[in-house]
Design a protein around this motif. Structure first.
Motif, mmCIF file in Angstrom:
data_model
loop_
_atom_site.group_PDB
_atom_site.id
_atom_site.type_symbol
_atom_site.label_atom_id
_atom_site.label_comp_id
_atom_site.label_asym_id
_atom_site.label_seq_id
_atom_site.Cartn_x
_atom_site.Cartn_y
_atom_site.Cartn_z
ATOM 1 N N LEU A 9 26.619 -13.731 -6.103
ATOM 2 C CA LEU A 9 26.785 -12.456 -6.809
ATOM 3 C C LEU A 9 28.256 -12.201 -7.125
ATOM 4 O O LEU A 9 28.605 -11.752 -8.233
ATOM 5 C CB LEU A 9 26.230 -11.314 -5.956
ATOM 6 C CG LEU A 9 24.707 -11.248 -5.826
ATOM 7 C CD1 LEU A 9 24.301 -10.387 -4.631
ATOM 8 C CD2 LEU A 9 24.066 -10.707 -7.098
ATOM 9 N N LYS A 10 29.131 -12.498 -6.168
ATOM 10 C CA LYS A 10 30.565 -12.294 -6.384
ATOM 11 C C LYS A 10 31.077 -13.203 -7.492
ATOM 12 O O LYS A 10 31.849 -12.770 -8.371
ATOM 13 C CB LYS A 10 31.312 -12.556 -5.079
ATOM 14 C CG LYS A 10 32.808 -12.289 -5.162
ATOM 15 C CD LYS A 10 33.474 -12.506 -3.804
ATOM 16 C CE LYS A 10 34.976 -12.228 -3.894
ATOM 17 N NZ LYS A 10 35.642 -12.434 -2.563
ATOM 18 N N GLN A 11 30.665 -14.470 -7.462
ATOM 19 C CA GLN A 11 31.100 -15.416 -8.489
ATOM 20 C C GLN A 11 30.600 -15.022 -9.873
ATOM 21 O O GLN A 11 31.262 -15.282 -10.884
ATOM 22 C CB GLN A 11 30.613 -16.819 -8.138
ATOM 23 C CG GLN A 11 31.268 -17.409 -6.898
ATOM 24 C CD GLN A 11 30.597 -18.677 -6.423
ATOM 25 O OE1 GLN A 11 29.767 -19.263 -7.137
ATOM 26 N NE2 GLN A 11 30.939 -19.119 -5.215
ATOM 27 N N ALA A 12 29.437 -14.351 -9.910
ATOM 28 C CA ALA A 12 28.884 -13.909 -11.197
ATOM 29 C C ALA A 12 29.498 -12.591 -11.666
ATOM 30 O O ALA A 12 29.173 -12.114 -12.761
ATOM 31 C CB ALA A 12 27.373 -13.778 -11.095
ATOM 32 N N GLY A 13 30.362 -11.991 -10.841
ATOM 33 C CA GLY A 13 30.998 -10.732 -11.214
ATOM 34 C C GLY A 13 30.074 -9.534 -11.139
ATOM 35 O O GLY A 13 30.301 -8.530 -11.819
ATOM 36 N N ILE A 14 29.058 -9.615 -10.291
ATOM 37 C CA ILE A 14 28.088 -8.511 -10.146
ATOM 38 C C ILE A 14 28.521 -7.643 -8.980
ATOM 39 O O ILE A 14 28.513 -8.079 -7.823
ATOM 40 C CB ILE A 14 26.667 -9.062 -9.945
ATOM 41 C CG1 ILE A 14 26.262 -9.920 -11.149
ATOM 42 C CG2 ILE A 14 25.675 -7.913 -9.732
ATOM 43 C CD1 ILE A 14 24.944 -10.636 -10.974
ATOM 44 N N ALA A 15 28.884 -6.404 -9.270
ATOM 45 C CA ALA A 15 29.476 -5.534 -8.257
ATOM 46 C C ALA A 15 28.435 -4.795 -7.426
ATOM 47 O O ALA A 15 28.653 -4.526 -6.239
ATOM 48 C CB ALA A 15 30.419 -4.533 -8.915
ATOM 49 N N ASP A 16 27.301 -4.426 -8.039
ATOM 50 C CA ASP A 16 26.293 -3.632 -7.333
ATOM 51 C C ASP A 16 24.980 -4.403 -7.225
ATOM 52 O O ASP A 16 24.465 -4.930 -8.226
ATOM 53 C CB ASP A 16 26.057 -2.302 -8.045
ATOM 54 C CG ASP A 16 27.063 -1.241 -7.607
ATOM 55 O OD1 ASP A 16 27.341 -1.166 -6.396
ATOM 56 O OD2 ASP A 16 27.575 -0.516 -8.471
ATOM 57 N N TYR A 17 24.444 -4.410 -6.022
ATOM 58 C CA TYR A 17 23.225 -5.162 -5.763
ATOM 59 C C TYR A 17 22.575 -4.647 -4.486
ATOM 60 O O TYR A 17 23.209 -3.971 -3.667
ATOM 61 C CB TYR A 17 23.527 -6.653 -5.615
ATOM 62 C CG TYR A 17 24.538 -6.940 -4.530
ATOM 63 C CD1 TYR A 17 24.155 -7.039 -3.189
ATOM 64 C CD2 TYR A 17 25.886 -7.101 -4.839
ATOM 65 C CE1 TYR A 17 25.087 -7.287 -2.188
ATOM 66 C CE2 TYR A 17 26.824 -7.339 -3.849
ATOM 67 C CZ TYR A 17 26.429 -7.429 -2.521
ATOM 68 O OH TYR A 17 27.355 -7.655 -1.539
ATOM 69 N N THR A 18 21.309 -4.986 -4.321
ATOM 70 C CA THR A 18 20.589 -4.779 -3.061
ATOM 71 C C THR A 18 19.833 -6.057 -2.734
ATOM 72 O O THR A 18 19.156 -6.617 -3.605
ATOM 73 C CB THR A 18 19.593 -3.606 -3.154
ATOM 74 O OG1 THR A 18 20.298 -2.411 -3.459
ATOM 75 C CG2 THR A 18 18.844 -3.423 -1.837
ATOM 76 N N CYS A 53 23.343 -3.238 -13.573
ATOM 77 C CA CYS A 53 24.273 -3.504 -14.671
ATOM 78 C C CYS A 53 24.719 -2.186 -15.302
ATOM 79 O O CYS A 53 23.924 -1.532 -15.989
ATOM 80 C CB CYS A 53 23.613 -4.393 -15.717
ATOM 81 S SG CYS A 53 24.654 -4.735 -17.154
ATOM 82 N N PRO A 54 25.979 -1.767 -15.096
ATOM 83 C CA PRO A 54 26.467 -0.549 -15.751
ATOM 84 C C PRO A 54 26.922 -0.838 -17.188
ATOM 85 O O PRO A 54 27.525 -1.874 -17.457
ATOM 86 C CB PRO A 54 27.660 -0.150 -14.872
ATOM 87 C CG PRO A 54 28.154 -1.443 -14.299
ATOM 88 C CD PRO A 54 26.967 -2.355 -14.185
ATOM 89 N N GLY A 69 21.338 -0.134 -15.732
ATOM 90 C CA GLY A 69 20.109 -0.926 -15.747
ATOM 91 C C GLY A 69 19.940 -1.704 -14.460
ATOM 92 O O GLY A 69 20.901 -1.961 -13.725
ATOM 93 N N SER A 70 18.713 -2.076 -14.172
ATOM 94 C CA SER A 70 18.446 -2.856 -12.960
ATOM 95 C C SER A 70 17.336 -3.863 -13.220
ATOM 96 O O SER A 70 16.483 -3.666 -14.097
ATOM 97 C CB SER A 70 18.052 -1.951 -11.794
ATOM 98 O OG SER A 70 16.833 -1.280 -12.063
#
Length: 429
Positions: A9-18, A53-54, A69-70
């Motif tokens: 997730l970090k490598q993909a640049g995704i800041a928010d996740y569960t 995804c903001p 979005g989610s």
């Protein structure tokens, strides 16, 4: 595995996740009559990753509106890192097309593991399975009516929830569930289907349920005619009660209210201004200590004497409504009434004990189903009947409902065994 997913997730640049991790061990037994046909043990580990995804959506005025979005994707331990990365990137791309207005995600901290409570806890799935099998067949002693087949699942599940806002919680679930088919061969060959689910090991309650199922199937075999068409006082009982109360749980859900499918507001009298029957109290039961978002959950009063006390739901719709997020509830507890079932059945009524598929429409309040077995009471005689259907509206009967003194518990419901409803239309002979 969670750290691997976090790195992807970090490598993909995704800041928010569960990230929802579920580790399940189970014992499954399948019976034909009283004979064990198949027994197997399964161990399952799976992950559900939800990415957020903001983005901004340009409106007619030219201003940008914040959106969030989610999208969710299943991840399995057998997947390679590049497969996980591809699945997550695909989910994030899908989330960019989900135009939900912005809302705040759940924040929290790392919390201690919460072990399961109740009588199933602290024992292996095999031990719990053994007791349930004994209880299942304890009442199966007759030749004419018997258990045709059964499936029992004994599980221990450990869930962990981790998100980008500090949430890191985990808890244990122990449960037994399954289904069984009862067959009666004379005077006609019929079968009835039954399911069950327990978080507490109540073998006596289970044994009694099976005993009643055997008696009900025998009555179904003796029923030949449908009730006459007309208007009846109808008694619903047992498995139908949870479905009946789903109307109030669904109507008070924040998603239903935000989307204006429901006009419920806290403080309103949902049964109307003049309640002649039992005023309704419903408690939302927290089956798990945390929601799938990581929200701490506790028991809450949904209705108190017919007055709405709680609007419940996830963080998204709670944010839109400006209320506290509670998590999503599946289980309810309802206080019993004061009228014994025998007294309910003493006058003219139709007590429907089994439907082919009893349904409640939470949008319109209409309920009904095709009758598999009912007992037609005229005040003196009781006749088993089958066929036809009932059709009613909860809006027309909720001010005059009468609940039984007897209690019933199964799955996600604990409360009155039966409810008496006036003026229900019955299609029949």
């Amino acid at each position: 595995m969670i750290e691997l997913i976090r790195n992807v997730l970090k490598q993909a640049g995704i800041a928010d996740y569960t990230i929802n991790e579920s580790a399940q061990e189970s014992v499954e037994c399948f019976f034909i009559r009283r004979n064990l046909d198949l027994k197997r043990r399964t161990d399952l580990l799976e992950y559900t990753v939800t990415v957020f995804c903001p983005f901004e959506k340009k409106e007619a005025s030219g201003d940008g509106k914040r959106m969030l979005g989610s999208s969710s994707v299943q991840i399995y331990p057998e997947m390679e890192e590049d497969e996980i990365a591809a699945a997550i990137r695909s989910a994030y791309h899908a989330a960019s097309f989900v135009a939900n207005p912005w809302y705040e995600l759940v924040t929290g901290t790392a919390e201690a593991f919460v072990p399961s409570k109740g009588t199933l806890a602290g024992r292996s799935p095999e031990e719990n399975m053994k007791e349930m099998v004994q209880a299942l067949f304890a009442s199966d002693t007759q030749e004419n009516v018997f258990l045709n087949s059964a499936e029992i699942f004994s599980k221990r599940i450990v869930n962990r929830i981790v998100n980008a806002r500090g949430v890191d919680v985990s808890y244990e679930i122990c449960e037994v569930s399954g289904e069984y088919v009862v067959q009666c061969v004379s005077p006609q060959d019929v079968e009835t289907y039954h399911n069950f689910s327990y978080r507490d090991l109540d073998t006596e309650a289970f044994r009694k349920d099976v005993e009643e199922a055997l008696e009900m199937t025998l009555a179904r075999a003796r029923a030949a005619a449908a009730p006459k068409a007309g208007t009846y006082r109808v008694i619903l009982s047992g498995e139908q009660m949870r479905t009946f109360f789903e109307y109030y749980v669904d109507r008070s859900d924040s998603g239903m209210i935000y989307q204006k499918y429901s006009g419920y507001e806290t403080g309103m009298q949902v049964q109307g201004d003049s309640v002649k029957g039992d005023a309704l109290t419903i408690i939302l039961k927290a089956m798990d200590p945390y929601s799938l978002e990581g929200l701490p959950m506790r028991d809450r009063t949904l209705l108190e004497d017919g007055i709405l006390r709680t609007i419940h739901g996830n963080s998204r719709f709670a944010y839109y409504l400006g209320i506290e997020p509670t998590g999503t509830y599946r289980s309810v507890s309802v206080p019993v009434g004061h009228v014994p079932l025998s007294e309910m059945e003493s006058g003219a009524c139709l007590h429907v004990v089994s439907f082919s598929d009893f349904q409640m429409d939470s949008f319109t309040g209409h309920f009904g189903g095709e009758i598999r077995l009912a007992f037609l009471c005229d005040g003196q005689t009781v006749t088993p009947v089958t066929g036809g259907s009932i059709n009613g509206s909860i809006m027309e009967v909720q001010d005059n409902m009468v609940f039984s003194k007897e209690r019933y518990k199964n799955g996600y419901y604990e409360g009155p065994f039966a409810v008496s409803l006036e003026g229900i239309q019955v299609a029949g002979a």
